[in-house]
Write a protein that holds these residues in place. Structure first.
Motif, short mmCIF file in Angstrom:
data_model
loop_
_atom_site.label_atom_id
_atom_site.label_comp_id
_atom_site.label_asym_id
_atom_site.label_seq_id
_atom_site.Cartn_x
_atom_site.Cartn_y
_atom_site.Cartn_z
N ALA A 246 -4.15 51.40 106.78
CA ALA A 246 -3.81 50.16 107.49
C ALA A 246 -2.39 49.78 107.10
N ALA A 247 -1.56 49.47 108.08
CA ALA A 247 -0.14 49.38 107.80
C ALA A 247 0.44 47.98 108.02
N HIS A 248 -0.13 47.23 108.95
CA HIS A 248 0.46 45.94 109.27
C HIS A 248 0.30 44.99 108.07
N PRO A 249 1.35 44.23 107.75
CA PRO A 249 1.26 43.33 106.59
C PRO A 249 0.07 42.37 106.67
N TYR A 250 -0.29 41.95 107.88
CA TYR A 250 -1.45 41.05 108.00
C TYR A 250 -2.74 41.78 107.67
N THR A 251 -2.93 42.97 108.22
CA THR A 251 -4.13 43.73 107.94
C THR A 251 -4.24 44.01 106.44
N ARG A 252 -3.12 44.38 105.84
CA ARG A 252 -3.15 44.68 104.41
C ARG A 252 -3.46 43.43 103.61
N GLY A 253 -2.92 42.30 104.06
CA GLY A 253 -3.23 41.03 103.38
C GLY A 253 -4.71 40.70 103.46
N LEU A 254 -5.30 40.95 104.63
CA LEU A 254 -6.74 40.69 104.80
C LEU A 254 -7.55 41.57 103.86
N LYS A 255 -7.18 42.82 103.77
CA LYS A 255 -7.93 43.74 102.90
C LYS A 255 -7.82 43.30 101.44
N GLU A 256 -6.62 42.85 101.06
CA GLU A 256 -6.45 42.43 99.67
C GLU A 256 -7.12 41.10 99.39
N ALA A 257 -7.41 40.34 100.45
CA ALA A 257 -8.04 39.04 100.26
C ALA A 257 -9.53 39.17 99.99
N LEU A 258 -10.08 40.36 100.14
CA LEU A 258 -11.51 40.55 99.83
C LEU A 258 -11.67 40.53 98.32
N VAL A 259 -12.57 39.68 97.85
CA VAL A 259 -12.75 39.51 96.41
C VAL A 259 -13.98 40.29 95.99
N ARG A 269 -4.49 37.61 95.39
CA ARG A 269 -3.27 37.60 96.18
C ARG A 269 -3.56 37.04 97.56
N PRO A 270 -3.64 35.72 97.66
CA PRO A 270 -3.94 35.15 98.97
C PRO A 270 -2.76 35.31 99.93
N ILE A 271 -3.07 35.34 101.22
CA ILE A 271 -2.02 35.23 102.22
C ILE A 271 -1.61 33.77 102.22
N PRO A 272 -0.34 33.46 102.03
CA PRO A 272 0.05 32.04 101.96
C PRO A 272 -0.07 31.36 103.32
N GLN B 185 -10.03 31.43 102.20
CA GLN B 185 -11.02 31.47 101.11
C GLN B 185 -10.35 31.75 99.78
N VAL B 186 -9.48 32.77 99.80
CA VAL B 186 -8.86 33.18 98.54
C VAL B 186 -7.99 32.05 97.98
N GLN B 187 -7.32 31.32 98.86
CA GLN B 187 -6.51 30.19 98.40
C GLN B 187 -7.38 29.15 97.69
N ILE B 188 -8.56 28.88 98.28
CA ILE B 188 -9.44 27.85 97.70
C ILE B 188 -10.04 28.34 96.37
N ILE B 189 -10.42 29.61 96.32
CA ILE B 189 -10.95 30.16 95.06
C ILE B 189 -9.92 30.04 93.96
N ASP B 190 -8.69 30.39 94.29
CA ASP B 190 -7.60 30.29 93.33
C ASP B 190 -7.43 28.87 92.83
N LEU B 191 -7.50 27.94 93.77
CA LEU B 191 -7.34 26.53 93.42
C LEU B 191 -8.47 26.07 92.49
#
Lengths: 327, 318
Positions: A246-259, A269-272, B185-191
């Motif tokens: 997955a290459a798009h910065p948004y897609t990669r951000g979504l994948k990294e947002a999985l906890v 690393r949340p997407i700001p 979600q991740v932002q809120i967890i971090d907070l």
């Protein structure tokens, strides 16, 4: 080519007292016959609006400004409401997220499963009853005769989602559109429902478009995934390319947002920021305001989808520049 | 009592009467929670997680057992004492919009929490509202907005600010991120994590998202039909689950596969949770359990230690 769908340059807008919301901004995609396509996005990405607009089910304040949706030899967006009614529920089946809205609380399950067959005059009541019982059994409900006579409130969420599937399948559609079919369910039950849907779609060789916000669901069920943001397609890839590259910065951000457990102790690393309502047509990449790689070109020029590999495209200026640097 | 935990829940049960029938929502649950620690509660809908969270705050009265907060049995507090104690016990809900008064501005809603507790002068409260807005990542202008004017993530930040306005020691977080987009979600967890560190908050974190529970919790309790079937440190429980139900829950997480060949076979858990009006005899999980034997439908397994600090209620655990 049964069940195949081709959407070209779809634009959907909402009229609001404050102005016009640009919900879908030039979405194009194809679903091949028998394929299971996932449309992945967060709220406001335009994923549900896209599918509702194709079916003529968008809310009254919404209108299709432009676009084509070729299904068989017809453009769904040009059909009259009457013609569309004969397509909806018959050639295209639909399953929705809301467990309460999809079924009428005052009508017995069996009558609701028979209704589309009778409405589209596919058969008479005794035959519809026979088929409805077979459908209830196909979607995995034990003792269909008993379920047939029950009311929706007597069923659990998972069972209701199975009944809605039976309703969607009643007229043997070639294309199934499922909007967040498991979102309201517990994961243990969601897995059962996904399994049931996948088995049925395979057996019936049905084309399926599933709208979801859940990366785990999309990657475990779909053949191909489209990622939407700001009413535009950001990336499209078959599932192998999606999980590996997955290459798009948004897609990669979504994948990294999985906890998950591997994250314990590491900073997340949340997407700001947050997605914003589009009161104007986007002039650049809709993700640019939240993208760490964005530069001023991203704000003023809409990126086109570029091919990254077999069946893999992304819309990102920075990716394109990176590729030309390498090339 | 130096060793007294912040919260001690002892053999608590909660039943609801519905049309003459008894719903067993929580059955003899015990746990302790220290200041600054997080207890995660997991289980399917109807497992009793939310009811337990509310009983712990005496938003619902327990039918049996005791809830001891800061050394005091909260069932024995007068309504005035309870109100004072509530200052230290707050809750964050899944749906922040439903939990906020739609006709009150965000600033007024946060200040209201302080007014109820008689905290500060008006000027001090206003100043604190601004500090809180800033701390939870909202612009000061949000104070003049109405809840419906904010996005879901912003509304949840308001819910957090309101809960923290009275400087609590314990916060029950009831599915605080379930209604939010993944990126939010991740932002809120971090907070929540940062605030816990700063204010030494204890959390009871209720969620069906096991990944997040694992990330945030020190200890985790797994509930099934109102009973605890397993508890342990987040590390042990997820690395070495002992109860078959815990294993099924962990297996039900749909992770991103490495490739299409690695996709989950999706076996899932057969059947659904039985009716809480008539829980099964013996082990509550036995009708759905792949390991169940005759003994499981006859004899209720007792909670027992399978390792240090790791307990499971299964005849075959360990």
């Amino acid at each position: 080519m049964s069940g195949a769908l081709q959407v070209k340059n779809l634009h959907v807008r909402f009229r609001r007292p404050e102005g016009v919301i640009h919900a879908v901004n030039g979405v194009s995609f194809e679903v091949a016959s028998g394929e299971w396509l996932g449309i992945l996005g967060e709220s406001g990405s335009g994923k549900s609006v896209t599918m509702l607009a194709l079916l003529g089910l968008q809310s009254e304040s919404a209108f299709v400004a432009q676009g084509e949706a070729l299904f068989g030899d017809r453009d769904l967006l040009k059909l009259s409401e009457r013609k569309l009614q004969s397509v909806r529920g018959r050639e295209i089946g639909m399953i929705f997220q809301s467990l309460s809205a999809g079924l009428n609380p005052y009508i017995r399950i069996g009558d609701q499963v028979m209704e589309p067959m009778l409405q589209h005059a596919l058969c008479r009541k005794p035959e519809a009853r026979r088929r409805a019982l077979a459908l209830l059994s196909e979607v995995g409900l034990a003792d269909p005769e008993t379920q047939f006579r029950r009311y929706p409130f007597e069923l659990s969420g998972g069972m209701r989602q199975r009944v809605m599937t039976a309703v969607a399948l009643a007229c043997q559609p070639q294309l199934l559109i499922a909007d967040e079919p498991t979102t309201a369910l517990d994961t243990t039950i969601a897995i059962q429902v996904l399994r049931m849907l996948r088995d049925i779609c395979e057996k019936r060789q049905m084309t399926t478009v599933m709208v979801t916000h859940d990366l785990g669901v999309a990657t475990n069920v779909c053949d191909r995934i489209i990622v939407m943001y700001g009413g535009m397609v950001m990336e499209t890839a078959d599932v192998d390319a999606f999980v590996a590259r997955a290459a798009h910065p948004y897609t990669r951000g979504l994948k990294e947002a999985l906890v998950d457990h591997r994250d314990r102790g590491r900073p997340l690393r949340p997407i700001p920021g947050a997605a914003e309502t589009l009161w104007e047509a986007p002039r650049g990449c809709p993700f640019a305001p939240r993208c760490s790689l964005a530069d001023e070109r991203c704000d003023r020029e809409i990126p086109n989808l570029i091919a990254l590999g077999e069946g893999h495209e992304a819309a990102c200026h920075r990716l394109e520049e990176g590729m030309s640097d390498v090339g | 009592m130096p060793d007294e935990p912040l919260l001690r829940v002892e053999e608590v049960s909660k039943h609801f009467k519905v049309r003459g029938r008894t719903l067993h929502a929580v059955e003899r649950v015990s746990f302790e929670l220290d200041a600054g620690q997080t207890l995660g509660l997991v289980g399917e809908s109807g497992s009793g997680k939310s009811t337990l969270g509310r009983v712990a705050l005496r938003l619902l009265e327990a039918d049996a057992g005791r809830v001891v907060f800061q050394g005091r049995d909260i069932a024995k507090l007068s309504s005035k004492e309870l109100r004072q104690e509530r200052r230290h016990m707050q809750i964050i809900f899944q749906d922040p919009l439903a939990s906020l008064n739609s006709r009150m501005t965000v600033g007024a809603a946060i200040e209201d929490a302080m007014i109820i507790q008689g905290v500060g002068t008006r000027a001090e409260r206003r100043k604190h509202v601004d500090e809180l807005l800033e701390r939870v990542g909202l612009p000061l202008s949000a104070g003049n907005a109405f809840p419906f004017e904010l996005s879901g993530g912003q509304q949840q930040r308001v819910g957090i600010a309101r809960a923290l306005a009275v400087k609590p020691k314990l916060v029950v977080c009831d599915e605080p991120i379930s209604a939010l987009d993944v990126s939010i979600q991740v932002q809120i967890i971090d907070l929540l994590k940062d605030l816990q560190k700063e204010m030494n908050l204890a959390y009871i974190f209720i969620s069906h998202n096991l990944g997040v529970v694992q990330y945030l919790s020190d200890r985790v309790m797994v509930l099934y039909l109102g009973e605890v079937v397993e508890q342990g440190t987040a590390q042990d429980l997820f690395a070495d689950p002992q109860h078959p139900y815990t294993r099924v829950l962990i297996d039900s997480i749909l992770k991103i596969p490495e490739s299409s060949a690695e996709r989950r076979p999706m076996t899932g858990l057969p059947g659904e949770m039985p009716s809480p009006f008539s829980p099964p005899v013996g082990c509550p999980f036995h009708p759905r359990c792949a390991l169940a034997q005759d003994r499981c439908s006859a004899e209720k397994p007792q909670m027992r230690a399978v390792a240090d600090g790791h307990l499971a209620a299964c005849h075959f655990a360990g």
